[in-house]
Design a protein around this motif. Structure first.
Motif, PDB file in Angstrom:
ATOM      1  N   UNK B 119       0.844  -1.196   0.000  1.00  0.00           N
ATOM      2  CA  UNK B 119       0.000   0.000   0.000  1.00  0.00           C
ATOM      3  C   UNK B 119       0.882   1.250   0.000  1.00  0.00           C
ATOM      4  N   UNK B 120       1.931   1.195   0.813  1.00  0.00           N
ATOM      5  CA  UNK B 120       2.857   2.326   0.874  1.00  0.00           C
ATOM      6  C   UNK B 120       3.507   2.566  -0.493  1.00  0.00           C
ATOM      7  N   UNK B 121       3.865   1.462  -1.165  1.00  0.00           N
ATOM      8  CA  UNK B 121       4.466   1.593  -2.493  1.00  0.00           C
ATOM      9  C   UNK B 121       3.489   2.286  -3.446  1.00  0.00           C
ATOM     10  N   UNK B 122       2.220   1.890  -3.382  1.00  0.00           N
ATOM     11  CA  UNK B 122       1.207   2.511  -4.245  1.00  0.00           C
ATOM     12  C   UNK B 122       1.083   4.004  -3.929  1.00  0.00           C
ATOM     13  N   UNK B 123       1.107   4.316  -2.627  1.00  0.00           N
ATOM     14  CA  UNK B 123       1.061   5.739  -2.241  1.00  0.00           C
ATOM     15  C   UNK B 123       2.259   6.489  -2.811  1.00  0.00           C
ATOM     16  N   UNK B 124       3.425   5.847  -2.717  1.00  0.00           N
ATOM     17  CA  UNK B 124       4.638   6.523  -3.188  1.00  0.00           C
ATOM     18  C   UNK B 124       4.586   6.775  -4.694  1.00  0.00           C
ATOM     19  N   UNK B 125       3.743   5.989  -5.386  1.00  0.00           N
ATOM     20  CA  UNK B 125       3.620   6.180  -6.838  1.00  0.00           C
ATOM     21  C   UNK B 125       2.546   7.213  -7.178  1.00  0.00           C
ATOM     22  N   UNK B 126       1.914   7.745  -6.161  1.00  0.00           N
ATOM     23  CA  UNK B 126       0.908   8.767  -6.406  1.00  0.00           C
ATOM     24  C   UNK B 126      -0.487   8.210  -6.660  1.00  0.00           C
ATOM     25  N   UNK B 127      -0.756   6.991  -6.159  1.00  0.00           N
ATOM     26  CA  UNK B 127      -2.094   6.430  -6.322  1.00  0.00           C
ATOM     27  C   UNK B 127      -3.067   7.151  -5.396  1.00  0.00           C
ATOM     28  N   UNK B 128      -4.278   7.403  -5.905  1.00  0.00           N
ATOM     29  CA  UNK B 128      -5.292   8.035  -5.069  1.00  0.00           C
ATOM     30  C   UNK B 128      -5.891   6.981  -4.140  1.00  0.00           C
ATOM     31  N   UNK B 129      -6.687   7.461  -3.196  1.00  0.00           N
ATOM     32  CA  UNK B 129      -7.302   6.542  -2.233  1.00  0.00           C
ATOM     33  C   UNK B 129      -8.139   5.481  -2.947  1.00  0.00           C
ATOM     34  N   UNK B 130      -8.915   5.938  -3.937  1.00  0.00           N
ATOM     35  CA  UNK B 130      -9.758   4.984  -4.676  1.00  0.00           C
ATOM     36  C   UNK B 130      -8.931   3.974  -5.421  1.00  0.00           C
ATOM     37  N   UNK B 131      -7.844   4.455  -6.035  1.00  0.00           N
ATOM     38  CA  UNK B 131      -6.979   3.528  -6.775  1.00  0.00           C
ATOM     39  C   UNK B 131      -6.349   2.511  -5.832  1.00  0.00           C
ATOM     40  N   UNK B 132      -5.997   2.953  -4.638  1.00  0.00           N
ATOM     41  CA  UNK B 132      -5.412   2.020  -3.675  1.00  0.00           C
ATOM     42  C   UNK B 132      -6.452   0.974  -3.255  1.00  0.00           C
ATOM     43  N   UNK B 133      -7.682   1.433  -3.010  1.00  0.00           N
ATOM     44  CA  UNK B 133      -8.719   0.488  -2.597  1.00  0.00           C
ATOM     45  C   UNK B 133      -9.037  -0.498  -3.712  1.00  0.00           C
ATOM     46  N   UNK B 134      -9.204   0.038  -4.926  1.00  0.00           N
ATOM     47  CA  UNK B 134      -9.673  -0.761  -6.053  1.00  0.00           C
ATOM     48  C   UNK B 134      -8.556  -1.592  -6.674  1.00  0.00           C
ATOM     49  N   UNK B 135      -7.408  -0.960  -6.872  1.00  0.00           N
ATOM     50  CA  UNK B 135      -6.350  -1.640  -7.626  1.00  0.00           C
ATOM     51  C   UNK B 135      -5.317  -2.342  -6.759  1.00  0.00           C
ATOM     52  N   UNK B 136      -5.285  -2.011  -5.468  1.00  0.00           N
ATOM     53  CA  UNK B 136      -4.308  -2.665  -4.609  1.00  0.00           C
ATOM     54  C   UNK B 136      -5.002  -3.562  -3.581  1.00  0.00           C
ATOM     55  N   UNK B 137      -5.823  -2.962  -2.717  1.00  0.00           N
ATOM     56  CA  UNK B 137      -6.370  -3.734  -1.595  1.00  0.00           C
ATOM     57  C   UNK B 137      -7.295  -4.841  -2.075  1.00  0.00           C
ATOM     58  N   UNK B 138      -8.180  -4.506  -3.013  1.00  0.00           N
ATOM     59  CA  UNK B 138      -9.128  -5.495  -3.513  1.00  0.00           C
ATOM     60  C   UNK B 138      -8.397  -6.639  -4.218  1.00  0.00           C
ATOM     61  N   UNK B 139      -7.394  -6.269  -5.015  1.00  0.00           N
ATOM     62  CA  UNK B 139      -6.663  -7.274  -5.792  1.00  0.00           C
ATOM     63  C   UNK B 139      -5.806  -8.152  -4.886  1.00  0.00           C
TER      64      UNK B 139
END
Lengths: 341, 218
Positions: B119-139
């Motif tokens: 999740x931290x890596x996704x944040x560091x790439x500039x992912x928005x909250x929705x992108x983190x939920x949808x593309x990281x956490x869900x997956x």
């Protein structure tokens, strides 16, 4: 963008970070000021718990400081909206000790990830991702899942992923700490290469002296949330000027300690390194024994150091000191007392 | 007049219908709550003690109400939504209300299993909250989410048997009708065995999908 040599891409002013915990406040960073210039490979070294990871995370605001100002690529991070910060983060990539790849996605999908979230179309993202995988030597593993890769391969995927958005800055948080020596040197080679060919400014957080030695141009020593000393790698490695610096550097090199009045550490640098310094000393002054000697090769030059054990003779010691000073050598005795011209 | 076989077949259908329907709508309601619990937790991405506390208490209340009682309590809600208080479709309402808090907890625990580093890596790439939920956490949590869903299905299937008691139909209703009211133990056992078979099917299929989708296994 006035002078490209002095342009500071990352600039920290009096940055502090205090964590509030159940057991009270913990100060992770205390008034840290730091400037990192374009094109540098800047190392930050320190023991675990020194605040290195927190410090590097303030540079992309994964950690929001509790005091001070962080300026990256000309923008004051504290003044940015979430959206602006996310846009900036496309230009400040990061790699991690434990790689942090998406375990449920293939290698290529991992590399595509930052592109997809920044709105690049799928086919374009895949094309670019393949190029980057070629760059890190993993084009043939594009369909594999991270679980099928070795640690070194995972870190190379992470580097490809970090490069996808064409960043100006790459932050490396203990990126080689979980790797074997061979993978470490492969990763360091890639970092050196991308610094040279793409001009990416790299910040390296590590507790491994060898990493700093192999790729960094400048280094900062951190302890207890503060920067103890900063300077060109060779300077800091050979002539650390704080007790913490001395401790970290000398322990890192496993130097014999200067624990008697008869031991001295002589640094031989520049063109003096070419002359038989110790041999001449022995010839002209008297017998001394060499306890330890090494040459440190860094990307910014080399220097040698010798630890001498002098005979327990006050007159001879004076003579040795006199000789070394006359020759202009930097040397150090017990207690960190330094003689230099 | 229906034959017994017809009744049982119909019972199977009603049970499956209630279970799948309630699980589906249970997730529609419970999934967002699970995300809220994870995100608003003090260690989440958007810590918010007040929202967390409210959702936390609501889910705890929902989970501590015995289903039989909840079923009766929410009859007015059922009538309001479905227009009637009996039948399999109506039974879905209390089932959903009872399952949603439970599902929220399952989802919360699955999401919390996602590696913080990723999740931290996704944040560091500039992912928005929705992108983190949808593309990281869900997956990243999908295996755990599917495992959770099979647990949810089995539990809701169990609840649906109780729904028979207030006219929800299904195998549970038949078991109670024949076994409890007519002392026809044989029919009751048939229903019980069918319920066990259904749970087994959900379990096996769910676990199979979960395993098939897990890429962490070499």
């Amino acid at each position: 963008m006035t002078d490209s040599n002095t342009e500071s891409l990352i600039s920290l002013r009096e940055v502090s970070k205090v964590f509030k915990t159940d057991k009270g406040d913990v100060t992770a960073l205390e008034n840290v000021s730091l400037d990192i210039a374009r094109g540098e490979i800047f190392g930050i070294i320190g023991m675990s718990g020194a605040g290195k990871s927190t410090l590097v995370r303030t540079m992309n605001y994964l950690e929001v400081p509790t005091g001070g100002e962080v300026k990256v690529l000309g923008k004051i991070l504290g003044s940015l909206s979430r959206k602006e910060l996310n846009d900036l983060r496309h230009k400040t990539a990061m790699i991690f000790q434990h790689f942090n790849l998406l375990m449920q996605k293939t290698v290529i999908d991992n590399v595509c990830f930052p592109l997809i979230i920044s709105g690049v179309s799928g086919s374009e993202a895949r094309k670019l991702a393949m190029e980057l995988l070629g760059l890190v030597g993993l084009a043939d593993r594009s369909g594999a899942y991270p679980a099928q890769l070795s640690g070194g391969q995972k870190q190379r995927v992470a580097i490809a992923r970090a490069l996808a958005t064409n960043p100006e800055i790459l932050l490396c948080d203990e990126a080689t700490s979980a790797l074997d020596p061979q993978s470490t040197s492969a990763v360091l080679d890639i970092l050196r290469e991308i610094n040279k060919t793409m001009g990416i400014t790299i910040v390296v957080i590590t507790h491994q002296m060898s990493v700093v030695k192999e790729i960094c141009t400048r280094v900062a020593i951190m302890d207890h949330g503060r920067i103890m000393e900063t300077g060109p790698v060779l300077e800091v490695f050979m002539k650390p000027c704080t007790s913490v610096g001395r401790h970290i550097i000398f322990d890192g090199f496993s130097l014999p300690p200067l624990d008697t009045d008869w031991r001295i550490r002589v640094v031989i640098e520049g063109d003096r390194a070419l002359k038989p310094a110790i041999a001449s000393l022995i010839q002209e002054v008297g017998p001394v024994s060499i306890l330890y000697a090494d040459v440190q090769n860094t990307v910014v030059g080399s220097a040698g150091q010798v630890i001498l054990e002098l005979p327990e003779d006050e007159d001879l010691r004076k003579a040795v000191f006199g000789y070394l000073r006359a020759q202009g050598h930097y040397f150090e005795v017990k207690g960190g007392h330094v003689y230099s011209d | 007049m229906y034959t017994l076989t017809d009744q049982i077949l119909r019972g199977i259908w009603e049970t499956v219908y209630m279970t799948l329907g309630a699980t589906f709508f249970g997730y529609v309601l419970g999934m967002p709550l699970g995300f809220v619990l994870t995100m608003c937790h003090k260690k989440g991405l958007r810590p918010h003690p007040v929202i967390y506390r409210i959702v936390d208490i609501v889910t705890n209340i929902g989970r501590s109400l015995p289903f039989v009682i909840l079923m009766v309590l929410v009859i007015p809600v059922t009538v309001f939504i479905m227009g009637k208080s009996y039948g399999s479709t109506a039974a879905i309402v209390p089932l959903v209300l009872s399952a949603a808090p439970f599902i929220a907890r399952l989802v919360e625990s699955s999401l919390n299993e996602v590696d913080r580093g990723v999740i931290e890596a996704a944040e560091s790439m500039g992912a928005s909250l929705w992108q983190i939920m949808y593309r990281v956490m869900l997956v990243e949590s999908r295996t755990s989410l599917i495992t959770g869903a099979t647990i949810a299905l089995s539990t809701i299937l169990g609840y649906s048997a109780m729904a028979g008691a207030i006219g929800g139909g299904g195998l549970g209703a038949i078991a109670i009708q024949y076994g409890y009211q007519r002392y026809d133990v044989k029919i009751m056992w048939i229903c019980v065995i069918l319920l066990i078979v259904l749970v087994q099917i959900f379990q096996v299929v769910g676990m199979y999908i979960a395993r098939k989708l897990d890429r962490r296994i070499v």
